[in-house]
Write a protein that holds these residues in place. Structure first.
Motif, short mmCIF file in Angstrom:
data_model
loop_
_atom_site.label_atom_id
_atom_site.label_comp_id
_atom_site.label_asym_id
_atom_site.label_seq_id
_atom_site.Cartn_x
_atom_site.Cartn_y
_atom_site.Cartn_z
N GLN A 151 0.81 -1.21 0.00
CA GLN A 151 0.00 0.00 0.00
C GLN A 151 0.85 1.27 0.00
O GLN A 151 2.00 1.27 0.39
N GLY A 152 0.22 2.34 -0.44
CA GLY A 152 0.80 3.67 -0.37
C GLY A 152 -0.31 4.67 -0.13
O GLY A 152 -1.47 4.30 0.10
N GLY A 153 0.02 5.96 -0.21
CA GLY A 153 -0.99 6.97 0.01
C GLY A 153 -0.50 8.34 -0.45
O GLY A 153 0.68 8.52 -0.77
N VAL A 154 -1.42 9.28 -0.50
CA VAL A 154 -1.11 10.64 -0.94
C VAL A 154 -0.44 11.40 0.20
O VAL A 154 -0.91 11.39 1.34
N ILE A 164 -2.36 11.88 3.64
CA ILE A 164 -3.75 12.31 3.76
C ILE A 164 -4.61 11.37 2.93
O ILE A 164 -4.16 10.79 1.95
N GLY A 165 -5.85 11.19 3.34
CA GLY A 165 -6.76 10.38 2.55
C GLY A 165 -6.55 8.89 2.74
O GLY A 165 -5.73 8.45 3.54
N PRO A 166 -7.28 8.09 1.97
CA PRO A 166 -7.22 6.63 2.10
C PRO A 166 -5.95 6.06 1.48
O PRO A 166 -5.29 6.69 0.67
N GLY A 353 -8.92 10.05 -3.52
CA GLY A 353 -9.69 10.35 -2.33
C GLY A 353 -9.31 11.57 -1.55
O GLY A 353 -9.65 11.67 -0.36
N VAL A 354 -8.63 12.54 -2.19
CA VAL A 354 -8.25 13.75 -1.47
C VAL A 354 -8.76 15.00 -2.18
O VAL A 354 -8.27 16.11 -1.95
#
Length: 419
Positions: A151-154, A164-166, A353-354
């Motif tokens: 996984q990663g994310g913003v 931030i975000g999912p 999602g941001v």
């Protein structure tokens, strides 16, 4: 950074903090990246780090600072693509790279691996990217030892420590994942089907042939339930076709990264509402997964109704600034200009999602803004001023410090000895 440079940076940050409280940007060509499009001779009001109003001739509150943009282009801070910014410093030095998991016992999938736990907001790559107008990026897990990479994310490049975000889950398909999946594309689908069966409880966790750990099952089950987007790195049209069929059967929220031959399936991608993040510089048949490469990929996808964003292959962490060139090339080859900008702003923000915080200039959004010397999609233009959360960012990085050091001449020593 020199002591003098750090002192200047500190003063600029203090000034930025004061300036961020309540200020107006006047007389700008505001590219909103919203349905409003481009507003000429417009103003933007920022208070406490967020955009309060956008429009012409906004009445300034008493005591508010005013910055005259002189008619120049103002955009949201740009998306840097899917990168490893903050997860790597020197790509050739393993001790500084944290984007992939490679365990002693080979595992085709570790969806529970979360690369954002290694994110370093003090990385020297952050200021290098943000002075070029990059305000946020999707840090992704790399398929070092598993084709279901993790996984990663913003993250915003303002120095904040947390994404931030999912989260998003990253999966690599096609030839790039062959060595991690039985050396066959067909085996990739076989393994994915088994993982789904495990996550949905159709294969007991005690099975000697289980592919997932208990944590991996729980993580994958979350994405199978629609809680988060799965980003598939895939290029060949035949593989994309199989992906669309499989994702439809499993009812998944997916995005495609790369998509060199995605233009061949534009109608199907549009119907499935799958955003595609293309490398708009991919114009050569670099391998058998990219035989159909064309500079018109983005334009053809857009014409079919596909939502198009941008990401780049190769050393994208150290060269995130080049993503503007991708968008510019896509525009030069038929993509409408506003959609080129959207692919660097609104599209990635919404896809991951941001969109409630970044990716557009509109009331309520974070004041992540960039003022450009010219057309922001033209590589001859530069970012003249960057605000993140309404704070003016010092336009300095390790690279500018090195430039300033070695370009100062000395009458008695060569440049390398000037300081």
């Amino acid at each position: 950074m020199t002591a003098k440079g750090m002192a200047i940076g500190a003063l600029l940050l203090l000034a930025g903090n004061a300036f961020a409280e309540d200020f107006y940007i006047r007389n700008a060509t505001v590219h909103t990246a919203t349905a409003q499009g481009t507003l000429r001779n417009a103003d933007v009001h920022v208070r406490d780090g967020r955009i309060v109003a956008v429009g012409a001739n906004l009445a300034a509150a008493g005591g508010a600072n005013v910055f005259d943009a002189g008619g120049k282009s103002l955009t949201p801070a740009l998306f840097g693509g899917i990168t490893e910014i903050g997860l790597e410093e020197v790509s050739g030095e393993a001790s500084t790279v944290d984007s992939s998991v490679t365990l002693k016992d080979a595992q085709p999938a570790r969806p529970e691996f979360d690369a954002t736990l290694a994110y370093n907001p003090d990385s020297v790559l952050l200021p290098v990217a943000r002075i070029e107008g990059i305000g946020f990026t999707l840090v992704g897990a790399n398929n070092g030892g598993a084709f279901v990479a993790g996984q990663g994310g913003v993250v915003r490049l303002d120095g904040s420590a947390d994404p931030i975000g999912p989260r998003a889950l990253f999966v690599t398909l096609g030839d790039d994942a062959a060595e991690l999946s039985g050396k066959s594309r067909a085996a990739q689908w076989m393994l994915l089907e088994q993982m789904v069966d495990e996550a949905r409880g159709r294969i007991p966790a005690t099975s000697p042939h289980a592919l997932l750990t208990p944590a991996g099952r729980a993580t994958l089950a979350k994405y199978l339930a629609g809680n988060g987007r799965i980003v598939f790195s895939v290029n060949r049209a035949a593989d994309i076709r199989q992906l669309l069929r499989w994702a439809n059967k499993q009812k998944l929220r997916i995005a495609i990264a790369g998509g060199t031959e995605a233009w061949k399936l534009g109608d199907e991608l549009a119907r499935a509402q799958v955003p595609v993040f293309v490398d708009a510089l991919a114009d050569l048949p670099a391998d058998f997964d990219r035989i159909g490469a064309t500079l018109e990929n983005a334009a053809r996808l857009h014409a079919a109704g596909v939502v198009v964003g941008f990401t780049q292959a190769g050393d994208n962490s150290h060269n995130a600034r080049k993503i503007r060139q991708l968008a510019g090339n896509a525009v030069a080859n038929g993509l409408p200009w506003e959609d080129g900008l959207a692919g660097l702003t609104r599209v990635p923000a919404q896809a991951f999602g941001v969109g409630d915080r970044v990716g557009a200039i509109a009331p309520g959004k974070l004041a992540d803004l960039v003022l450009w010397s010219g057309d922001p999609l033209d590589v001859s233009s530069v970012a003249e001023k960057v605000w993140l959360g309404g704070k003016a960012i010092p336009m300095r990085s390790r690279q500018t410090e090195l430039r300033d050091r070695y370009l100062q001449g000395s009458p008695s020593f060569p440049r390398a000895y000037s300081k």
